[in-house]
Design a protein around this motif. Structure first.
Motif, PDB file in Angstrom:
ATOM      1  N   TRP A  26      -0.618 -72.414  73.554  1.00  0.00           N
ATOM      2  CA  TRP A  26      -0.144 -71.356  72.674  1.00  0.00           C
ATOM      3  C   TRP A  26       1.330 -71.583  72.381  1.00  0.00           C
ATOM      4  CZ3 TRP A  26      -2.593 -67.445  70.143  1.00  0.00           C
ATOM      5  CH2 TRP A  26      -3.946 -67.273  70.436  1.00  0.00           C
ATOM      6  N   GLN A  27       1.729 -71.268  71.174  1.00  0.00           N
ATOM      7  CA  GLN A  27       3.136 -71.375  70.816  1.00  0.00           C
ATOM      8  C   GLN A  27       3.455 -70.468  69.645  1.00  0.00           C
ATOM      9  OE1 GLN A  27       2.299 -75.779  69.143  1.00  0.00           O
ATOM     10  NE2 GLN A  27       4.411 -75.390  69.524  1.00  0.00           N
ATOM     11  N   TYR A  40      13.968 -66.713  61.540  1.00  0.00           N
ATOM     12  CA  TYR A  40      12.618 -66.736  60.982  1.00  0.00           C
ATOM     13  C   TYR A  40      11.667 -67.023  62.134  1.00  0.00           C
ATOM     14  CZ  TYR A  40      15.323 -67.183  56.741  1.00  0.00           C
ATOM     15  OH  TYR A  40      16.232 -66.974  55.743  1.00  0.00           O
ATOM     16  N   MET A  41      10.612 -66.215  62.248  1.00  0.00           N
ATOM     17  CA  MET A  41       9.739 -66.338  63.408  1.00  0.00           C
ATOM     18  C   MET A  41       8.268 -66.237  62.998  1.00  0.00           C
ATOM     19  SD  MET A  41      10.162 -64.270  66.988  1.00  0.00           S
ATOM     20  CE  MET A  41      11.875 -64.747  67.098  1.00  0.00           C
ATOM     21  N   SER A  42       7.470 -67.131  63.535  1.00  0.00           N
ATOM     22  CA  SER A  42       6.034 -67.112  63.273  1.00  0.00           C
ATOM     23  C   SER A  42       5.343 -66.206  64.287  1.00  0.00           C
ATOM     24  CB  SER A  42       5.455 -68.520  63.388  1.00  0.00           C
ATOM     25  OG  SER A  42       5.294 -68.889  64.742  1.00  0.00           O
ATOM     26  N   PRO A  43       4.121 -65.810  63.985  1.00  0.00           N
ATOM     27  CA  PRO A  43       3.321 -65.143  65.015  1.00  0.00           C
ATOM     28  C   PRO A  43       2.855 -66.189  66.032  1.00  0.00           C
ATOM     29  CG  PRO A  43       2.059 -65.412  62.993  1.00  0.00           C
ATOM     30  CD  PRO A  43       3.448 -65.890  62.703  1.00  0.00           C
ATOM     31  N   ASP A  79      -0.749 -69.472  77.915  1.00  0.00           N
ATOM     32  CA  ASP A  79      -1.724 -68.513  77.398  1.00  0.00           C
ATOM     33  C   ASP A  79      -1.063 -67.598  76.371  1.00  0.00           C
ATOM     34  OD1 ASP A  79      -0.557 -66.182  78.831  1.00  0.00           O
ATOM     35  OD2 ASP A  79      -1.289 -67.252  80.594  1.00  0.00           O
ATOM     36  N   GLU A  80      -1.876 -66.833  75.688  1.00  0.00           N
ATOM     37  CA  GLU A  80      -1.394 -65.970  74.611  1.00  0.00           C
ATOM     38  C   GLU A  80      -0.443 -64.888  75.122  1.00  0.00           C
ATOM     39  OE1 GLU A  80      -3.179 -63.578  70.766  1.00  0.00           O
ATOM     40  OE2 GLU A  80      -4.534 -64.126  72.387  1.00  0.00           O
ATOM     41  N   ASN A  81      -0.744 -64.304  76.274  1.00  0.00           N
ATOM     42  CA  ASN A  81       0.137 -63.265  76.819  1.00  0.00           C
ATOM     43  C   ASN A  81       1.511 -63.819  77.161  1.00  0.00           C
ATOM     44  OD1 ASN A  81      -1.741 -61.197  76.608  1.00  0.00           O
ATOM     45  ND2 ASN A  81      -2.568 -61.557  78.646  1.00  0.00           N
ATOM     46  N   SER A  82       1.559 -64.999  77.730  1.00  0.00           N
ATOM     47  CA  SER A  82       2.847 -65.607  78.085  1.00  0.00           C
ATOM     48  C   SER A  82       3.674 -65.894  76.850  1.00  0.00           C
ATOM     49  CB  SER A  82       2.631 -66.894  78.878  1.00  0.00           C
ATOM     50  OG  SER A  82       2.013 -66.620  80.110  1.00  0.00           O
ATOM     51  N   ILE A  83       3.051 -66.437  75.820  1.00  0.00           N
ATOM     52  CA  ILE A  83       3.821 -66.763  74.608  1.00  0.00           C
ATOM     53  C   ILE A  83       4.267 -65.487  73.903  1.00  0.00           C
ATOM     54  CG2 ILE A  83       2.023 -67.009  72.830  1.00  0.00           C
ATOM     55  CD1 ILE A  83       4.931 -69.426  73.435  1.00  0.00           C
ATOM     56  N   ALA A  84       3.450 -64.434  73.949  1.00  0.00           N
ATOM     57  CA  ALA A  84       3.845 -63.155  73.351  1.00  0.00           C
ATOM     58  C   ALA A  84       5.059 -62.577  74.072  1.00  0.00           C
ATOM     59  CB  ALA A  84       2.677 -62.176  73.379  1.00  0.00           C
ATOM     60  N   THR A  85       5.092 -62.715  75.392  1.00  0.00           N
ATOM     61  CA  THR A  85       6.233 -62.246  76.178  1.00  0.00           C
ATOM     62  C   THR A  85       7.482 -63.050  75.841  1.00  0.00           C
ATOM     63  OG1 THR A  85       4.782 -61.520  77.960  1.00  0.00           O
ATOM     64  CG2 THR A  85       7.101 -61.898  78.533  1.00  0.00           C
ATOM     65  N   TYR A  89      10.939 -61.616  74.038  1.00  0.00           N
ATOM     66  CA  TYR A  89      12.271 -61.827  74.606  1.00  0.00           C
ATOM     67  C   TYR A  89      13.201 -62.441  73.558  1.00  0.00           C
ATOM     68  CZ  TYR A  89      16.133 -63.484  77.384  1.00  0.00           C
ATOM     69  OH  TYR A  89      17.407 -63.727  77.863  1.00  0.00           O
ATOM     70  N   ALA A  90      12.703 -63.419  72.794  1.00  0.00           N
ATOM     71  CA  ALA A  90      13.514 -64.055  71.752  1.00  0.00           C
ATOM     72  C   ALA A  90      13.911 -63.038  70.684  1.00  0.00           C
ATOM     73  CB  ALA A  90      12.752 -65.225  71.130  1.00  0.00           C
ATOM     74  N   ILE A  91      12.986 -62.148  70.330  1.00  0.00           N
ATOM     75  CA  ILE A  91      13.299 -61.100  69.357  1.00  0.00           C
ATOM     76  C   ILE A  91      14.423 -60.216  69.881  1.00  0.00           C
ATOM     77  CG2 ILE A  91      12.410 -58.982  68.284  1.00  0.00           C
ATOM     78  CD1 ILE A  91       9.684 -60.467  68.042  1.00  0.00           C
TER      79      ILE A  91
END
Length: 110
Positions: A26-27, A40-43, A79-85, A89-91
């Motif tokens: 995931w990224q 600029y940020m992707s989902p 995993d998806e949860n880790s990348i969402a976290t 944080y970056a946001i």
């Protein structure tokens, strides 16, 4: 006997390392525009390419749409949860630094 145990242990470690490398699937991508104080940020998305493919594709998409940007980076996670976290944080970090977050819609990512 000890050599056989160490060899077997080495195989287990190698298999675990291979599984971990394959699990990092995931990224999301982001690109800072320092002059415009924007990011600029992707989902988040599942990684299906080679390392660097997503970076190049995101940079190309930004260029084609006329978004000025600096370097692109596409962090990865297991995993998806880790990348969402990580993305959240970056946001937060960039907002606190005075940068506007520009969320790129999914359809522009294709």
């Amino acid at each position: 006997m000890l050599a056989k145990i160490l060899t077997a242990a080495g195989c287990v470690v190698a298999i675990a390392a291979t599984d971990a490398a394959q699990a990092a699937d995931w990224q999301y991508c982001l690109a800072l525009s320092r002059d415009n104080h924007r990011v600029y940020m992707s989902p988040p998305f599942p990684n299906r390419g080679r390392p660097g493919d997503a970076d190049a594709a995101f940079a190309s998409m930004l260029d084609q749409n006329g978004y000025p940007h600096d370097d692109v980076q596409c962090p990865r996670a297991d995993d998806e949860n880790s990348i969402a976290t990580m993305r959240q944080y970056a946001i937060k970090y960039n907002q606190e630094s005075g940068n506007a977050i520009i969320a790129m819609p999914r359809e522009k990512m294709r």
